[in-house]
Design a protein around this motif. Structure first.
Motif, mmCIF file in Angstrom:
data_model
loop_
_atom_site.group_PDB
_atom_site.id
_atom_site.type_symbol
_atom_site.label_atom_id
_atom_site.label_comp_id
_atom_site.label_asym_id
_atom_site.label_seq_id
_atom_site.Cartn_x
_atom_site.Cartn_y
_atom_site.Cartn_z
ATOM 1 N N UNK A 95 0.774 -1.192 -0.183
ATOM 2 C CA UNK A 95 0.064 0.029 -0.080
ATOM 3 C C UNK A 95 0.775 1.216 -0.143
ATOM 4 N N UNK A 96 2.301 0.943 0.027
ATOM 5 C CA UNK A 96 3.119 2.381 0.325
ATOM 6 C C UNK A 96 3.091 3.267 -1.063
ATOM 7 N N UNK A 97 3.010 2.514 -2.240
ATOM 8 C CA UNK A 97 3.123 3.240 -3.534
ATOM 9 C C UNK A 97 1.872 4.080 -3.743
ATOM 10 N N UNK A 98 2.255 5.615 -4.049
ATOM 11 C CA UNK A 98 1.158 6.409 -4.163
ATOM 12 C C UNK A 98 0.136 6.192 -5.144
ATOM 13 N N UNK A 99 0.423 5.450 -6.123
ATOM 14 C CA UNK A 99 -0.686 5.014 -7.120
ATOM 15 C C UNK A 99 -1.095 3.607 -6.824
ATOM 16 N N UNK A 100 -2.468 3.403 -6.563
ATOM 17 C CA UNK A 100 -2.977 2.122 -6.330
ATOM 18 C C UNK A 100 -2.719 1.253 -7.223
#
Length: 444
Positions: free
Chosen positions: A380-385
């Protein structure tokens, strides 16, 4: 009649300038008060002095004197009437006239500008795109004040006729990329288009690619930053997500907030996202490989603890991991689709209850729950889901490879992943730019 017996089509017979007329419009695309104040009353109050023998000339006079405050046009092409009426125009016919007067009367209620829901920041602008293409273009225009900013309009969808706009900065955007984007948009043949996600397949390179090659954002500041970086934005009417092409690997690990705080803090946050991406990718497969084939790599005390936890577990490590991964995927999907007020509660309570119950029942071990929880949180850390969701497929492949060949399978899978990334291109731009800059690759 073309529209049949539809309830929202208004046919108003009126008399203006000494002639009989007919006004057609959709009541669902405008309001009764707007039509009465800006169209019907001015026509009813028009002077009979405007009347003449030529009814077409009369419509021109009415357009200039009575309806000058509204956007309008004269047309003798009856085949365009259904599309114009569906776009929020009213058609005014006059007795004896070959042409009709098309008046823009649309008055749609749209969602106001609100904070983005998928790309949250603590510090930075709180404005987000809406479903209105005009509002989205205004949010971009307010931030980039230059006479080089261009918006090109297209229509896609045989039945929906959805407005699509290409946004770019003239003389800065790559002409070859712009040409390819134009060709792909013009050649698009779709029956309907409701969201920008349906257009992403147009801009993907041929073949199967595991990683997304089109960046999407709800944030005007993020899109404007990409436009200033010589990219092209695709705005779709009815969608709050704006597409950016070309997109490269690093785009999916950058947050607008990184530029609004101290440089070292932003750099640390980006490095943390890369580390989290690697953890979400390889931690489950490493656990399976080491516990199944390479126990000598684990310190003795930790190995004893893991063995004690796994005592009585009826499944091998790979089945444990896959069971918990499947359970967390179901919880993720349930939390996403449920109403916002209960979705988060379901995810948290479900994870706690399910994990604790599985351990107490002897189906999985404690260390397995920790590994899967760390993997899910890291994804979930990536800004783009959409980027994090695509990685899940490859993660399952690594788990299966590790279950058959141990660490050799993990290393082989990572090597295949690196080869896959190094071969990817989007509109001629290497996906791993600027890492490929030393190889002479083209960067945006």
């Amino acid at each position: 009649m073309t529209f049949g017996d539809t309830d929202d089509l208004a046919l108003v017979s009126l008399r203006f300038c000494g002639k009989e007329g007919l006004l057609c419009y959709f009541t669902t695309l405008t309001s009764a008060s707007f039509m009465m104040n800006y169209v019907i009353q001015p026509l009813a109050q028009a002077s009979d002095d405007l009347a003449g023998e030529d009814a077409t000339a009369l419509l021109k006079e009415v357009r200039e004197r009575c309806l000058s405050g509204l956007s309008s046009e004269l047309s003798d092409q009856l085949h365009v009437l259904p599309m114009k009426l569906g776009r929020g125009y009213a058609a005014l016919f006059a007795e004896g006239a070959r042409d009709c007067l098309l008046v823009d009367v649309k008055e749609l209620v749209t969602r106001s500008v609100e904070e983005p829901t998928s790309q949250n920041v603590i510090r930075g602008p709180k404005e987000g795109f809406t479903e209105s293409a005009a509002t989205n273009m205004s949010l971009i225009r307010r931030r980039i004040v230059t006479d080089k900013l261009r918006f090109e309009r297209y229509e896609i969808g045989e039945k929906t006729r959805t407005e699509v706009y290409l946004a770019y900065i003239e003389e800065e955007a790559d002409e070859e990329v712009l040409r390819q984007v134009r060709e792909q948009v013009r050649s698009c043949r779709m029956v309907s288009l409701f969201d920008s996600g349906s257009l992403e397949s147009l801009f993907r390179p041929r073949g199967y690619w595991l990683f997304p090659t089109v960046y999407n954002s709800e944030r005007p500041d993020s899109v404007c930053s990409c436009l200033l970086d010589k990219r092209i934005a695709v705005i779709v009417g009815g969608s709050p997500f704006v597409l950016i092409v070309p997109a490269i690997f690093r785009d999916f690990f950058q947050s607008p907030e990184d530029h609004y705080q101290w440089f070292l803090v932003g750099l640390f946050a980006r490095l943390l996202r890369y580390v989290a991406f690697l953890l979400s990718l390889v931690v489950p497969s490493l656990y399976v490989a080491i516990t199944s084939y390479h126990q000598e790599l684990i310190p003795t005390i930790l190995l004893t603890s893991i063995a004690a936890q796994r005592e009585g577990i009826p499944f091998p490590a790979v089945i444990e991991i896959l069971l918990m991964e499947a359970a967390f995927e179901i919880l993720r999907e349930a939390g996403t689709r449920m109403p916002r007020l209960v979705g988060q509660a379901i995810s948290i309570a479900g994870a706690l209850v399910l994990g604790e119950a599985a351990v107490q029942a002897g189906i999985v071990s404690n260390i397995n729950v920790i590994v899967v929880a760390l993997t899910v949180i890291s994804s979930y850390v990536a800004p783009v889901y959409t980027f994090g969701s695509n990685i899940r497929i490859f993660r399952y492949g690594l788990i299966l490879l590790a279950s058959f060949t141990g660490l050799y399978g993990v290393i082989l899978g990572c090597a295949v992943l690196m080869i896959h990334l190094s071969r990817m291109e989007t509109f001629g731009v290497p996906y791993m730019s600027p890492l490929s800059r030393m190889l002479g690759g083209k960067t945006p």
